[in-house]
Write an enzyme that holds these catalytic residues in place. Structure first.
Site, mmCIF file in Angstrom:
data_model
loop_
_atom_site.group_PDB
_atom_site.id
_atom_site.type_symbol
_atom_site.label_atom_id
_atom_site.label_comp_id
_atom_site.label_asym_id
_atom_site.label_seq_id
_atom_site.Cartn_x
_atom_site.Cartn_y
_atom_site.Cartn_z
ATOM 1 N N LYS A 1 0.015 5.190 -6.209
ATOM 2 C CA LYS A 1 -0.748 5.422 -7.290
ATOM 3 C C LYS A 1 -1.781 6.455 -7.215
ATOM 4 C CE LYS A 1 -4.313 2.677 -6.512
ATOM 5 N NZ LYS A 1 -5.045 1.607 -6.325
ATOM 6 N N GLU B 1 -26.512 14.852 -3.089
ATOM 7 C CA GLU B 1 -27.907 14.858 -2.732
ATOM 8 C C GLU B 1 -28.615 13.818 -3.540
ATOM 9 O OE1 GLU B 1 -30.057 18.283 -3.730
ATOM 10 O OE2 GLU B 1 -28.504 18.924 -5.347
ATOM 11 N N CYS C 1 -1.536 1.608 -3.022
ATOM 12 C CA CYS C 1 -2.703 2.626 -2.872
ATOM 13 C C CYS C 1 -1.948 4.029 -2.822
ATOM 14 C CB CYS C 1 -3.088 2.533 -1.425
ATOM 15 S SG CYS C 1 -3.424 0.638 -1.243
ATOM 16 N N CYS D 1 0.890 -1.106 -0.097
ATOM 17 C CA CYS D 1 -0.042 0.010 0.073
ATOM 18 C C CYS D 1 0.897 1.366 0.058
ATOM 19 C CB CYS D 1 -1.101 -0.013 1.091
ATOM 20 S SG CYS D 1 -2.120 1.531 1.355
ATOM 21 N N GLU E 1 -7.153 2.169 -13.253
ATOM 22 C CA GLU E 1 -6.659 3.283 -12.622
ATOM 23 C C GLU E 1 -5.362 3.597 -13.490
ATOM 24 O OE1 GLU E 1 -7.867 2.430 -7.936
ATOM 25 O OE2 GLU E 1 -6.146 1.585 -8.644
ATOM 26 N N TYR F 1 -9.292 -3.272 -11.174
ATOM 27 C CA TYR F 1 -9.151 -1.840 -10.633
ATOM 28 C C TYR F 1 -7.815 -1.402 -10.911
ATOM 29 C CZ TYR F 1 -6.845 -3.609 -6.222
ATOM 30 O OH TYR F 1 -5.982 -4.145 -5.484
ATOM 31 N N HIS G 1 -27.676 20.968 -1.001
ATOM 32 C CA HIS G 1 -27.812 21.571 -2.528
ATOM 33 C C HIS G 1 -26.949 22.789 -2.678
ATOM 34 C CE1 HIS G 1 -29.725 22.216 -5.971
ATOM 35 N NE2 HIS G 1 -29.906 23.524 -5.855
#
Length: 460
Positions: free
Chosen positions: A51, A442, A48, A43, A181, A177, A437
């Site tokens: 990257k 939302e 992670c 990682c 990525e 993934y 908003h």
């Protein structure tokens, strides 16, 4: 006199191993951690963190392009790959030192070298043997590639993080993934990107609507995706480039070929078989719900068990083990509703069941709510990219079973929604929640119309 040299020896100083060792040390256990490379693991050093730093770098291309719509005049930008890589490396050095300091501050002894199991309580490192009441295997995983002609010419995600220069044209094989990525990273930084996948859609295992939406947006960004395609061989060209040959007769030229077709557990040469630790056909350590292997004194956490291969999962498993063994607080990890993200461009955030999974659990009693829209930011920038959000609901109990999002800030938004899913929130609770908003988030609390697929509508 102590029976063993340590209460626990951890093999592997990645996220899971460090988390477990630190916590055990904080409870007064005598702990040693063994690492043959750098402290931090996949990682921090090869996954992670580096990257995502490259993802951030690639996203500036969008910012420069969008600025004009908001009244900014931006000089033609110029990107320098070595500068980004040097900055990334400096940050990784900083993080590694933090990890080292955290271990030392918790009283954990760091032993450099490769640890090999000798017996259920003994680890050999560089010819010297150390004993422990318990041994934790947290050696993580590594990229795997198929055995095809020319596979020696390819790179993995490990090498992609340290390239001396940015490739002009790159072929990425894989649809998971890691592949999507890096496709986003290289395309955002200016490379021509061809992605080759065996399946019909990217990201097998994710919600089908998200998979389709991501492919559409990636193609809109200029990534060339070849589906249902197998690579048969790779040849090196005289000009220092490569040609990728596919089963459909295509010949694709590139400066670089990257494979992201899977990962395997780092268990080779650890001595697991010799001491009786059972593994599966991929070499992953088989463990029970307490992370205990077939040998009572040997445990394993993280990617080396090939269960949920996510950094926060490894950390949680490691901490739970320390609580169980050294704090009189038996703890197991709950693997239900674990959120995750894909830092593609645009990114994905997801938690809970996909629509397909929900249908298997609930039968036909599944309600689906979807929204696809252009974010407000894109109205002035002129960018055509759209956000997609989806709720999967148990029609009988009204409980929200899954939240899925593709779009800017999706991981940040879904992290909060994961708490609601974990707490058993119902669609009615979502409906009663006031939205912020204007925001993309939302949409999760304003969707009212159930989505009915055309084929289902026609059947009725």
């Amino acid at each position: 006199m102590a029976r063993y040299d340590f209460d626990m020896i951890t093999i592997g100083a990645g996220s899971g191993g460090v988390a477990s060792s630190r916590r055990a040390g904080s409870y007064g256990a005598r702990v040693a951690i063994v690492e043959e490379s750098r402290i931090g693991g996949t990682c921090v050093l090869r996954g992670c963190v580096p990257k995502k730093l490259l993802v951030y770098g690639a996203q500036f291309a969008d910012a420069f392009a969008d600025a004009a719509g908001f009244g900014w005049t931006v000089a033609p930008p110029r990107f320098d790959w070595p500068t980004l890589i040097a900055a990334k490396d400096k940050e990784l050095d900083r993080l590694e030192q933090i990890y080292v300091n955290m271990l030392k501050n918790s009283g954990v002894e760091i032993i450099e070298g490769r640890g090999v199991l000798v017996d259920p309580h003994t680890v050999e490192i560089a010819g010297r043997r150390y004993t422990a009441e318990n041994i934790l295997v947290a050696t993580g995983g590594h990229p795997t590639v198929p055995n095809i002609p020319g596979i020696e010419h390819v790179i993995s995600s490990n090498e992609a993080l340290d390239l001396p220069e940015l490739p002009r044209r790159i072929v990425i094989v894989g649809g998971g993934y890691i592949a999507v990525e890096f496709a986003g990273i290289f395309r955002g930084l200016g490379s021509e990107v061809v992605e080759i996948i065996r399946r019909e859609e990217l990201l097998y295992g994710f919600d089908d609507d998200i998979r389709v939406a991501l492919a559409q947006e990636m193609r809109g960004r200029g990534v060339e995706i070849h589906t249902r395609t197998q690579v048969t061989r790779i040849e090196k060209d005289a000009r220092e480039g490569y040609t990728v040959f596919t089963g459909t007769g295509q010949e694709i030229s590139a400066d670089l070929v990257m494979y992201a077709t899977g990962r395997g557990p780092n268990t080779k040469g650890l001595g697991l078989d010799a001491v009786g630790v059972k593994t599966d056909d991929k070499g992953a350590v088989l463990v029970d719900e307490w992370s205990r292997s077939s040998v009572p004194s040997i445990y394993a956490v993280g990617d080396v068990t090939d269960r949920l291969n996510l950094t926060p999962v490894a950390i949680t498993e490691g901490r739970a083990l320390a609580e169980t063994l050294y704090n009189n607080n038996p703890m197991r990890m709950d693997r239900n509703d674990v959120p995750t993200a894909v830092f593609s461009q645009p990114p994905i955030g997801t938690v809970g069941l996909t629509e397909e999974q929900a249908l298997r659990v609930c039968g036909d009693g599944v309600d689906v709510y979807c929204a696809r829209f252009k974010p407000m930011k894109n109205t002035l920038s002129g960018r055509d990219e759209r956000t997609f959000v989806k709720l999967v609901v148990d029609g009988k109990s009204d409980r929200v079973l899954g939240c899925h999002m593709l779009g800017a800030d999706a991981p940040e938004i879904v992290q909060g929604l994961a708490i609601a899913i974990k707490s058993g929130a119902t669609k009615r609770m979502f409906d009663q929640t006031i939205g912020i908003h204007p925001s993309a988030a939302e949409e999760f609390v304003t969707m009212r119309e159930k989505f009915v697929r055309p084929q289902k509508l026609a059947a009725e």
